[in-house]
Design an enzyme around this catalytic site. Sequence first.
Site, PDB file in Angstrom:
ATOM      1  N   THR A   1      -8.558   6.652  -2.887  1.00  0.00           N
ATOM      2  CA  THR A   1      -9.874   6.112  -3.208  1.00  0.00           C
ATOM      3  C   THR A   1     -10.943   7.195  -3.101  1.00  0.00           C
ATOM      4  OG1 THR A   1      -9.952   5.278  -0.939  1.00  0.00           O
ATOM      5  CG2 THR A   1      -9.505   3.671  -2.687  1.00  0.00           C
TER       6      THR A   1
ATOM      7  N   LYS B   1      -9.250  14.077   3.636  1.00  0.00           N
ATOM      8  CA  LYS B   1      -8.346  12.928   3.703  1.00  0.00           C
ATOM      9  C   LYS B   1      -7.450  13.141   4.921  1.00  0.00           C
ATOM     10  CE  LYS B   1      -7.031  13.934  -0.579  1.00  0.00           C
ATOM     11  NZ  LYS B   1      -7.020  12.685  -1.299  1.00  0.00           N
ATOM     12  N   ARG B   2      -6.686  12.092   5.322  1.00  0.00           N
ATOM     13  CA  ARG B   2      -5.735  12.282   6.405  1.00  0.00           C
ATOM     14  C   ARG B   2      -4.871  13.512   6.128  1.00  0.00           C
ATOM     15  NH1 ARG B   2      -4.723   8.233  10.089  1.00  0.00           N
ATOM     16  NH2 ARG B   2      -3.826   9.991  11.146  1.00  0.00           N
TER      17      ARG B   2
ATOM     18  N   LYS C   1     -14.580   8.121  -5.297  1.00  0.00           N
ATOM     19  CA  LYS C   1     -15.907   8.409  -4.724  1.00  0.00           C
ATOM     20  C   LYS C   1     -16.434   9.736  -5.272  1.00  0.00           C
ATOM     21  CE  LYS C   1     -14.133   6.408  -0.430  1.00  0.00           C
ATOM     22  NZ  LYS C   1     -13.498   6.799   0.858  1.00  0.00           N
TER      23      LYS C   1
ATOM     24  N   HIS D   1       0.792  -1.237   0.000  1.00  0.00           N
ATOM     25  CA  HIS D   1       0.000   0.000   0.000  1.00  0.00           C
ATOM     26  C   HIS D   1       0.812   1.269   0.000  1.00  0.00           C
ATOM     27  CE1 HIS D   1      -4.217  -1.238   0.434  1.00  0.00           C
ATOM     28  NE2 HIS D   1      -3.706  -2.326   0.977  1.00  0.00           N
TER      29      HIS D   1
HETATM   30  C1  PLP Z   1     -12.204   7.035   1.191  1.00  0.00           C
HETATM   31  C2  PLP Z   1     -11.779   7.433   2.534  1.00  0.00           C
HETATM   32  C3  PLP Z   1     -10.431   7.675   2.811  1.00  0.00           C
HETATM   33  C4  PLP Z   1      -9.359   7.622   1.751  1.00  0.00           C
HETATM   34  O1  PLP Z   1      -9.226   8.924   1.200  1.00  0.00           O
HETATM   35  P1  PLP Z   1      -7.992   9.345   0.276  1.00  0.00           P
HETATM   36  O2  PLP Z   1      -8.345  10.728  -0.122  1.00  0.00           O
HETATM   37  O3  PLP Z   1      -7.984   8.398  -0.874  1.00  0.00           O
HETATM   38  O4  PLP Z   1      -6.775   9.273   1.111  1.00  0.00           O
HETATM   39  C5  PLP Z   1     -10.080   8.059   4.080  1.00  0.00           C
HETATM   40  N1  PLP Z   1     -10.999   8.185   5.060  1.00  0.00           N
HETATM   41  C6  PLP Z   1     -12.312   7.965   4.830  1.00  0.00           C
HETATM   42  C7  PLP Z   1     -13.273   8.138   5.938  1.00  0.00           C
HETATM   43  C8  PLP Z   1     -12.741   7.582   3.568  1.00  0.00           C
HETATM   44  O5  PLP Z   1     -14.043   7.359   3.361  1.00  0.00           O
END
Ligand code: PLP
Length: 823
Positions: free
Chosen positions: A665, A557-558, A669, A366
Amino acid sequence: MSEPRAGDDLERYEGMFRFRDQDYYDRHLVFDHVVPMDGANQRQRFEAVARSLRDVLTQRWLLTKETHHRRNAKQVYYLSMEFLIGRTLLNTVNNLGVRGYVEEDLRSDPHQDWAELLDAEPDAGLGNGGLGRLAACFMDSLATLEIPAIGYGLRYEYGMFRQEIHDGSQVEQPDNWLMHPDPWEVARTTESVEVSLNCSFEFQGGTLHRLPGQPIHMLGIPYDRPVAGHGGRTINTLRLWGAASPDFFDFGEFSGGEFVDAVLYKVMAESLTRVLYPDDSTARGRTLRFVQEYFLVGCSLADIVRRFRDRGNAWADLPDKVAIQLNDTHPAMAVAELMRILLDEARLGWDEAWDLTVRTLAYTNHTLLPEALEKWPVEMFQTFLPRLMDIIYEINHRFLGDVRAKYPGDNWVLSRVSLIEETPARQVRMANLAIVGTHSTNGVAQIHSRLLREVTVADLADIFPGRFSNKTNGVTPRRWLLLANPDLAALLTEALGDSWPRDLDRLAELGPLAEDAAFREKFRAARLAAKVRFGNWLKRDLDVEIDPETLVDTQVKRIHEYKRQLLNVLHILTVYHRLRTDSSFDPAPRTYLFAGKAAPAYHLAKRIIRLINDVAAAVNRDPRARGRLRVAFLPNYGVTLAEQVIPATDLSEQISTAGYEASGTSNMKFMMNGALTIGTRDGATIEMGERAGEENIFFFGLTAAEVAARRPSYDPGWHYQNEPETRAVLDMLSSDLISPGDPSRYDLIRQVLLDHGDYFMHLADLGSYIQTHDRIGNLWREDPEGWTRKSILNVAASGYFSSDRTIEEYAREIWDVKPCPIP
Ligand SMILES: *Cc1c(COP(=O)(O)O)cnc(C)c1O
């Protein structure tokens, strides 16, 4: 796969879901809680609805298990330290196709409010971010595709911390999600498993002392949760291991960067599965994390082997009946543990045991970040798991023998591929163990898989060329579109019929409709409805007001340097600077939204959160920005917040330094929900561009190859010296405007960008980022029809990013499993 017929599900479930007629709901409400019908609170009502649903799922759940057992079908086991599942109620009701029924049944209870009921369920946050959410999307797809599968994880009593914002700063609060009994889970104490460490502990004078050689036995108690696939045919199981009963936890020590270490000894002494590590790149509280990883592996493999043997299988059939997928290296000890079982318990010879192990296990990588490639001290293995260390040495000895034969005289290659790193300290390289000890290693997007093969583990890829492949991530369209965006989902069903949630490639049929003005009108209306719905939710739940007519520009995101929230902030400051200095400047009105958690010990990430909040405060109170520019940081990012904000977003920010985001991911979405993307050529965003057409994605900035080429000579100071807007914006960071009375608050950030080399190359990409944003603002205002056209084309191209497609690839190319339909 056969299509469900429209209406099928409602008919089949009609009898089962008459909660009130069948008394499921009334009985649970009154008898589980011993309250009168009209005296129950929302939480109790939620539990009663969830328990009634579980009751009606139970037959099907048992039938699924019984069918898998009877057919002795090959089974997938997905081992993951994280499952970011979010809420379960609405997803289950939706997947069973009975949402309308349940809502209507419950309407006859005058105390029932559906929205409040849904809100009474905690968001199960047993993960940090993308990796854990991927595991949850995969579970949904496995059940939907009717593939026999069990997910194995840990039942953390405290999941990801709850984030509060106090005076602009992140404060971590414990996430006590199991405070109330969880209505979904079933504790299966009769299937408990014992695992042992060769070391116990003693607490003396404030520190924890190891007592090596004194075996400690730990009991793993399985807690099962049903995973209902779309259509409700297969109900698979998510099995989470709990280590002990909860008793005491010191909340006072929870805030601040040391919170993991502060509670380490207590957690160690009391309960292994007390807390999830709030960090997805480095292992903290190392000893405890190490034991947690072994606990997951030891319990799960014992369970898998027991089930395999109960079905009367011979050891030689293991790879034909069992496929075990390791979600990152966290469960990579499975290589040595499975060898231990086959050698010591099954009493097989080394060669046969090794052949079965490699053919049964597979590994997903990952990350390329070197600091995130796990390594465990040899000493730790020797103390806790000496037998596994012996096995790892033997694996390494044989492996290096083969390598020596292949590359005679090349000692460098031996030192690079060895499972053991010799300096600075002796450590086991878990990624090498996972690659050597499994038959498959995959990355999670094309560019990531390529960089993994060509750069990160190039020697191993040379030795095992046939083992490496790519499986681009996906997300489940059930949760991320059907559930999260009812307005758009209804329009899709109107246009395409109701099979798209199981067959997302059908979205491609929307392509021609992008040229249909009447359809564009409906599409725009559905998107606006989602924004209005979000605005209401935001007002009610977070007391934040936004104007749904503005361009909603979102980065969630984080919080991490490589994800570059700072670049986004620098752009916002640029716009603000123009508004302050040029009275004729009139940008398209925008709302900038941020959300995300920072690891508690990651001080720079926490400072970035503070900066976002300070910028928001400065901008939002300035009359010059009114109606044009608004910024909000939404606290406590998690699955539930993501479900709300993603459908309401017009522009998705995917702006990592190229070469650093494995896949992403959330990018997928957003695309499914009709957002346009501004992004770097990184992770799966590249593939989104290939599918939607480059003209429908806003790419900017350096490519991964350019980042690598530029790095040696990169000088961020040049941009400060030569770009007036860059200079103005960086100077704002240390002005009274952003941090009144405390001008040094963002010195750290200025230093990172200017004095310490700007490792993630914000300033190199800022110019191109700003220009691209200018183009986006113009398109939004000058050509709304063109915008909507692009938005439709993005949705139409998003079918590939369904996790059903990803799981079909794993099933065919890695696991060799077939669906096992339940009668
Ligand atoms: C999809 C998702 C992530 C991943 O987000 P990235 O922008 O791809 O890092 C992280 N946290 C939650 C709650 C998510 O639904």
